[in-house]
Motif scaffolding. Structure first.
Motif, mmCIF file in Angstrom:
data_model
loop_
_atom_site.group_PDB
_atom_site.id
_atom_site.type_symbol
_atom_site.label_atom_id
_atom_site.label_comp_id
_atom_site.label_asym_id
_atom_site.label_seq_id
_atom_site.Cartn_x
_atom_site.Cartn_y
_atom_site.Cartn_z
ATOM 1 N N LEU A 57 0.927 -1.087 0.037
ATOM 2 C CA LEU A 57 0.012 0.050 -0.009
ATOM 3 C C LEU A 57 0.849 1.021 0.060
ATOM 4 C CD1 LEU A 57 -3.001 0.876 0.412
ATOM 5 C CD2 LEU A 57 -2.625 1.304 2.664
ATOM 6 N N ALA A 58 0.445 2.179 -0.857
ATOM 7 C CA ALA A 58 1.329 3.093 -1.079
ATOM 8 C C ALA A 58 1.356 4.462 0.221
ATOM 9 C CB ALA A 58 1.077 4.044 -2.471
ATOM 10 N N THR A 59 1.832 3.921 1.217
ATOM 11 C CA THR A 59 1.878 5.027 2.298
ATOM 12 C C THR A 59 3.556 5.189 2.557
ATOM 13 O OG1 THR A 59 2.289 3.109 4.085
ATOM 14 C CG2 THR A 59 -0.006 3.851 3.502
ATOM 15 N N TRP A 60 3.709 6.390 3.367
ATOM 16 C CA TRP A 60 5.225 6.701 3.637
ATOM 17 C C TRP A 60 5.838 5.799 4.153
ATOM 18 C CZ3 TRP A 60 7.602 10.030 0.540
ATOM 19 C CH2 TRP A 60 7.299 11.036 0.016
ATOM 20 N N PHE A 72 9.156 3.920 2.554
ATOM 21 C CA PHE A 72 10.544 3.968 3.143
ATOM 22 C C PHE A 72 11.130 2.550 3.078
ATOM 23 C CE2 PHE A 72 9.262 8.193 5.127
ATOM 24 C CZ PHE A 72 9.640 8.923 4.245
ATOM 25 N N ARG A 73 10.401 1.824 3.630
ATOM 26 C CA ARG A 73 10.736 0.067 3.708
ATOM 27 C C ARG A 73 11.047 -0.448 2.491
ATOM 28 N NH1 ARG A 73 7.322 0.489 8.586
ATOM 29 N NH2 ARG A 73 5.550 0.029 7.256
ATOM 30 N N ALA A 74 10.132 -0.163 1.587
ATOM 31 C CA ALA A 74 10.518 -0.564 0.066
ATOM 32 C C ALA A 74 11.892 -0.122 -0.574
ATOM 33 C CB ALA A 74 9.479 -0.168 -0.980
ATOM 34 N N ILE A 75 12.231 1.382 -0.249
ATOM 35 C CA ILE A 75 13.512 1.850 -0.586
ATOM 36 C C ILE A 75 14.568 0.983 -0.296
ATOM 37 C CG2 ILE A 75 14.914 3.826 -0.584
ATOM 38 C CD1 ILE A 75 12.273 5.504 -0.925
ATOM 39 N N GLU A 76 14.614 0.798 1.056
ATOM 40 C CA GLU A 76 15.573 0.004 1.729
ATOM 41 C C GLU A 76 15.709 -1.294 1.075
ATOM 42 O OE1 GLU A 76 16.532 0.640 6.062
ATOM 43 O OE2 GLU A 76 14.215 0.866 6.331
ATOM 44 N N GLY A 133 0.975 9.767 0.362
ATOM 45 C CA GLY A 133 1.524 8.860 1.332
ATOM 46 C C GLY A 133 0.628 8.231 2.117
ATOM 47 N N LEU A 134 -0.721 8.407 2.115
ATOM 48 C CA LEU A 134 -1.893 7.854 2.850
ATOM 49 C C LEU A 134 -2.295 6.412 2.312
ATOM 50 C CD1 LEU A 134 -3.702 11.042 3.556
ATOM 51 C CD2 LEU A 134 -2.269 9.779 5.345
ATOM 52 N N GLY A 135 -1.926 6.023 1.098
ATOM 53 C CA GLY A 135 -2.547 4.823 0.431
ATOM 54 C C GLY A 135 -3.586 5.303 -0.689
ATOM 55 N N PHE A 136 -3.958 6.591 -0.722
ATOM 56 C CA PHE A 136 -4.758 7.012 -1.761
ATOM 57 C C PHE A 136 -4.297 7.914 -2.534
ATOM 58 C CE2 PHE A 136 -7.635 6.267 2.065
ATOM 59 C CZ PHE A 136 -8.573 5.490 1.723
ATOM 60 N N SER A 137 -4.545 7.654 -3.867
ATOM 61 C CA SER A 137 -4.090 8.748 -4.757
ATOM 62 C C SER A 137 -5.248 9.925 -4.844
ATOM 63 C CB SER A 137 -4.188 8.248 -6.364
ATOM 64 O OG SER A 137 -5.607 7.702 -6.527
ATOM 65 N N VAL A 138 -4.659 11.128 -5.126
ATOM 66 C CA VAL A 138 -5.569 12.441 -5.053
ATOM 67 C C VAL A 138 -6.106 12.769 -6.257
ATOM 68 C CG1 VAL A 138 -5.455 14.900 -4.216
ATOM 69 C CG2 VAL A 138 -4.254 13.177 -3.183
ATOM 70 N N LYS A 139 -7.273 12.738 -6.500
ATOM 71 C CA LYS A 139 -8.207 12.843 -7.829
ATOM 72 C C LYS A 139 -7.713 14.126 -8.301
ATOM 73 C CE LYS A 139 -12.552 13.004 -9.853
ATOM 74 N NZ LYS A 139 -14.017 12.756 -9.675
#
Length: 323
Positions: free
Chosen positions: A151-154, A158-162, A240-246
């Motif tokens: 899920l696209a949260t901050w 960050f963990r994915a980048i690591e 970074g909340l797991g929602f895209s902003v329309k």
């Protein structure tokens, strides 16, 4: 910064889904969720399931069925128009510095009542030009670990980048003390420096995360911001909340939004997937060139599955007809 609307977003999303599902149910002649028995198997965002349960399912666990739209002006390039040029989820380049590490996608379950092309991209903060070819992907990876979807949260980002960069954390202190930070190491160190302690007050706990993430877009961290754009497709419109902003495609200092607007437009769930081949991601993909009335035709996951190639992109005459 969207900190001040973060607390309300989870509650708001449930009510948004309720409203959208009811509208879709009325349009299709199906009963509303309140009239249908609750089911617990194969959750779908449709008239047969409780919308709160669906929202919880899509955020607490990672789905295994994704939709992604890519758009490109092919300018007569036959390999582009045919779809054969699209072989991975996101951009790849002979220069590794220009190759993306991640790709954004949404949950197919959220769009089981297909939206027309003119509406669908807006929910992901995209705008597709009338002269652009679109590449619609439905991806169901046989081995979910291959795409490492989150899920696209901050915190998840960050963990994915690591995981993606694979650097030695001990190098970060040495690099910081050198006075000339390594631009290839900076994103890893920035991600590694993030901490997510538990808290008892939602605004305070969330504020710590957003205060940290905000640094990626300040004047002192321009290299990190550029890296996030190239490698992850993360722009200032990323919540970074797991929602895209329309409707956030043109979001900038000249086209700002208020927190109230960002809140109201945070509807569609979004995920970041590792940039792998279409085959590894289990994607069916169609390439659809411009034609009259294309914007009114639906982005239908079932049609993409039937008309698209298995692990490759195939040209389709329209969004509703393969030939």
């Amino acid at each position: 910064m969207p900190i001040h609307f973060a607390r309300a977003i989870a509650v708001f999303s449930v009510f948004t889904v309720v409203a959208s599902i009811d509208a879709a149910a009325q349009a299709s002649g199906s009963p509303s969720p309140a009239q249908s028995p609750k089911q617990s198997i194969d959750l779908k965002v449709n008239a047969d399931h409780d919308p709160a349960e669906v929202t919880d399912h899509l955020r607490e666990s990672v789905p295994a069925d994704f939709l992604r739209i890519v758009h490109r002006d092919c300018k007569g390039d036959k390999s582009c128009e045919s779809g054969s040029a699209i072989t991975t989820l996101a951009r790849t380049d002979s220069d590794p510095q220009k190759t993306a590490l991640r790709a954004f996608a949404t949950a197919t379950d959220f769009y089981q009542h297909p939206l027309p092309l003119k509406e669908f991209p807006l929910y992901s903060g995209l705008v597709i030009g009338d002269n652009e070819t679109i590449f619609a992907m439905r991806c169901r990876p046989a081995h979910p670990e291959a795409v490492d979807a989150v899920l696209a949260t901050w915190p998840n980002l960050f963990r994915a980048i690591e995981r993606d960069v694979h650097a030695d954390p001990a190098r970060c202190a040495v690099d910081a003390a050198s006075g000339t930070p390594d631009p290839d190491l900076q994103p890893f160190c920035f991600a590694h420096g993030y901490a997510d302690p538990a808290g008892g007050t939602v605004p305070i706990t969330l504020a710590a995360t957003f205060d940290y993430a905000e640094q990626a877009f300040d004047a002192k961290h321009e290299q990190i911001a550029a890296w996030l754009k190239t490698k992850y497709g993360v722009f200032p419109a990323f919540s970074g909340l797991g929602f895209s902003v329309k409707d956030s495609y043109y979001l900038d200092a000249d086209h700002p939004m208020t927190a109230e607007q960002m809140l109201a437009k945070s509807v569609s769930p979004e995920y970041v997937l590792r940039n792998v081949s279409l085959k590894e991601a289990g994607c069916s993909c169609i390439a659809v060139a411009p034609y009259a009335g294309r914007g009114d035709d639906p982005i239908d996951p079932e049609f993409i599955s039937k008309a698209g190639g298995a692990g490759e992109c195939k040209a389709a005459k329209t969004l509703t007809s393969a030939e």
